[in-house]
Scaffold this active site. Structure first.
Site, PDB file in Angstrom:
ATOM      1  N   ASN A 146      13.831  -8.248  -5.306  1.00  0.00           N
ATOM      2  CA  ASN A 146      12.784  -7.230  -5.316  1.00  0.00           C
ATOM      3  C   ASN A 146      13.388  -5.839  -5.113  1.00  0.00           C
ATOM      4  O   ASN A 146      14.350  -5.466  -5.763  1.00  0.00           O
ATOM      5  CB  ASN A 146      11.720  -7.564  -4.263  1.00  0.00           C
ATOM      6  CG  ASN A 146      10.386  -6.896  -4.551  1.00  0.00           C
ATOM      7  OD1 ASN A 146       9.945  -6.878  -5.697  1.00  0.00           O
ATOM      8  ND2 ASN A 146       9.748  -6.339  -3.542  1.00  0.00           N
ATOM      9  N   ASP A 168       4.949  -0.877   1.133  1.00  0.00           N
ATOM     10  CA  ASP A 168       5.643  -1.133  -0.130  1.00  0.00           C
ATOM     11  C   ASP A 168       6.819  -0.158  -0.224  1.00  0.00           C
ATOM     12  O   ASP A 168       7.528   0.044   0.751  1.00  0.00           O
ATOM     13  CB  ASP A 168       4.677  -1.009  -1.301  1.00  0.00           C
ATOM     14  CG  ASP A 168       5.082  -1.886  -2.483  1.00  0.00           C
ATOM     15  OD1 ASP A 168       6.295  -2.058  -2.714  1.00  0.00           O
ATOM     16  OD2 ASP A 168       4.198  -2.389  -3.187  1.00  0.00           O
ATOM     17  N   ARG A 173      12.506 -14.361  -5.918  1.00  0.00           N
ATOM     18  CA  ARG A 173      13.080 -13.435  -6.888  1.00  0.00           C
ATOM     19  C   ARG A 173      13.571 -12.208  -6.131  1.00  0.00           C
ATOM     20  O   ARG A 173      13.118 -11.927  -5.006  1.00  0.00           O
ATOM     21  CB  ARG A 173      12.068 -13.020  -7.954  1.00  0.00           C
ATOM     22  CG  ARG A 173      10.907 -12.155  -7.464  1.00  0.00           C
ATOM     23  CD  ARG A 173      10.055 -11.704  -8.644  1.00  0.00           C
ATOM     24  NE  ARG A 173       8.892 -10.930  -8.244  1.00  0.00           N
ATOM     25  CZ  ARG A 173       8.864  -9.617  -8.062  1.00  0.00           C
ATOM     26  NH1 ARG A 173       9.986  -8.909  -8.212  1.00  0.00           N
ATOM     27  NH2 ARG A 173       7.765  -8.986  -7.716  1.00  0.00           N
ATOM     28  N   ASN A 222      11.022  -4.850   0.865  1.00  0.00           N
ATOM     29  CA  ASN A 222      10.486  -3.620   0.294  1.00  0.00           C
ATOM     30  C   ASN A 222      10.986  -2.384   1.044  1.00  0.00           C
ATOM     31  O   ASN A 222      11.376  -2.450   2.205  1.00  0.00           O
ATOM     32  CB  ASN A 222       8.954  -3.629   0.321  1.00  0.00           C
ATOM     33  CG  ASN A 222       8.358  -3.960  -1.029  1.00  0.00           C
ATOM     34  OD1 ASN A 222       8.807  -3.453  -2.054  1.00  0.00           O
ATOM     35  ND2 ASN A 222       7.357  -4.827  -1.040  1.00  0.00           N
ATOM     36  N   GLU A 243       6.839  -0.114 -10.431  1.00  0.00           N
ATOM     37  CA  GLU A 243       7.649  -0.041  -9.209  1.00  0.00           C
ATOM     38  C   GLU A 243       8.835   0.907  -9.424  1.00  0.00           C
ATOM     39  O   GLU A 243       9.138   1.330 -10.538  1.00  0.00           O
ATOM     40  CB  GLU A 243       8.201  -1.428  -8.837  1.00  0.00           C
ATOM     41  CG  GLU A 243       7.254  -2.319  -8.066  1.00  0.00           C
ATOM     42  CD  GLU A 243       7.125  -1.932  -6.595  1.00  0.00           C
ATOM     43  OE1 GLU A 243       7.735  -0.912  -6.197  1.00  0.00           O
ATOM     44  OE2 GLU A 243       6.439  -2.650  -5.851  1.00  0.00           O
TER      45      GLU A 243
END
Length: 291
Positions: free
Chosen positions: A100, A197, A98, A146, A15
């Site tokens: 991101n 994404d 969590r 995202n 990522e």
């Protein structure tokens, strides 16, 4: 256009590529492998740092090192020692969440959101970490944060809740860092299983989005229409960022292992870091976190 495997590192969940114009180095992360990577523009001198929890994103700091969004909160990373330091945990009671994806705005603020680790419930939120280390919530009821990025003038903020089937645009107040007037920027064709994404915006103001599980990169015009589609060698592409000496190489991360059993599995190229050359497009240098 030419697509190559730049680093065959097999990240579990690659990522967040970030090009550093000062050092002329590319950084990216392995979210599940709990690592930060760095290499040259052509994939040499690969270096890695371990971090103490799953990592959602990173940004470079103006005073050296990096700021991280870890599962256990926002942290600093010292590249010289490899040590991390907790700044603040925005959701200490939400053990199923969590942090991101995140990026830095033109004024040095770090914007990052949280996600439900099962990618089912709208339990996440979008946060802004200011250079004075104060924390502010910008939006909530998000399943999977995202693709944060900004228009070239910094006044439009783009963001996606991956499973909404949309990329959103907000008005962004450059003086305060606040968002308003959320609206649909683009709707995705999710019939083939793809979802929004990581994103970046190029120098012409077009948004590039990695459509994970569908293996496509989409370039959207400022009005939200599709301008270009690039088919990638793997399905699980995760994020994009322009870099290289002329900011004209598009770096693309991918994952070797799907986070949940329902997602497709790629072949041996899954998890590689890709570089796309000769697109005829340049990116914008990523700002550094001011704190």
């Amino acid at each position: 256009m030419r697509i190559e495997i730049l680093v065959d590192v097999k990240t579990e969940l690659g990522e967040g590529p970030v090009w550093d114009i000062e050092e002329q180095r590319l950084y990216w992360i392995d979210s599940f492998g709990c690592k930060v990577f760095r290499c040259t523009a052509d994939g040499r001198e690969v270096r890695a740092w371990d971090v103490p929890a799953r990592i959602g994103s990173m940004a470079l700091r103006s005073r050296g090192g990096a700021v991280l969004s870890l599962a256990s909160g926002f942290h600093f990373l010292d590249f010289a020692t490899g040590e991390t330091q907790l700044i603040v945990h925005p959701e200490p009671g939400k053990t199923g969440n969590r942090l991101n994806d995140g990026k830095v705005d033109r004024r040095g603020r770090f914007i990052a959101g949280s996600m439900d680790m099962n990618e089912e419930g709208p339990n996440g939120a979008l946060y802004r970490l200011d250079p004075d280390l104060s924390l502010h919530k910008l939006d909530d009821h998000i399943i999977c944060s995202n693709g944060p990025c900004w228009s070239p003038d910094g006044r439009t903020f783009y963001f996606a809740d991956t499973w909404s089937g949309e990329i959103w645009a907000y008005d962004y107040d450059m003086d305060t860092g606040n968002v308003s007037n959320r609206r649909t920027f683009a709707k995705l064709d999710t019939s083939t299983g793809g979802a929004a994404d990581g994103s970046t915006v190029d120098a012409e103001g077009f948004l590039w989005n990695a459509q994970v599980y569908d293996g496509r990169l989409i370039r959207y015009a400022p009005d939200g229409t599709v301008d270009r589609v690039i088919e990638m060698p793997v399905k699980k592409v995760t994020s994009v960022n322009f870099g290289g000496p002329n900011l004209d190489i598009l770096y693309v991360t991918s994952m070797a292992k799907p986070p949940l059993p329902r997602f497709p599995i790629d072949g041996v190229q899954g998890g590689s870091l890709f570089a796309i050359h000769d697109l005829g497009v340049r990116g914008i240098a990523e700002p550094r976190f001011g704190g």
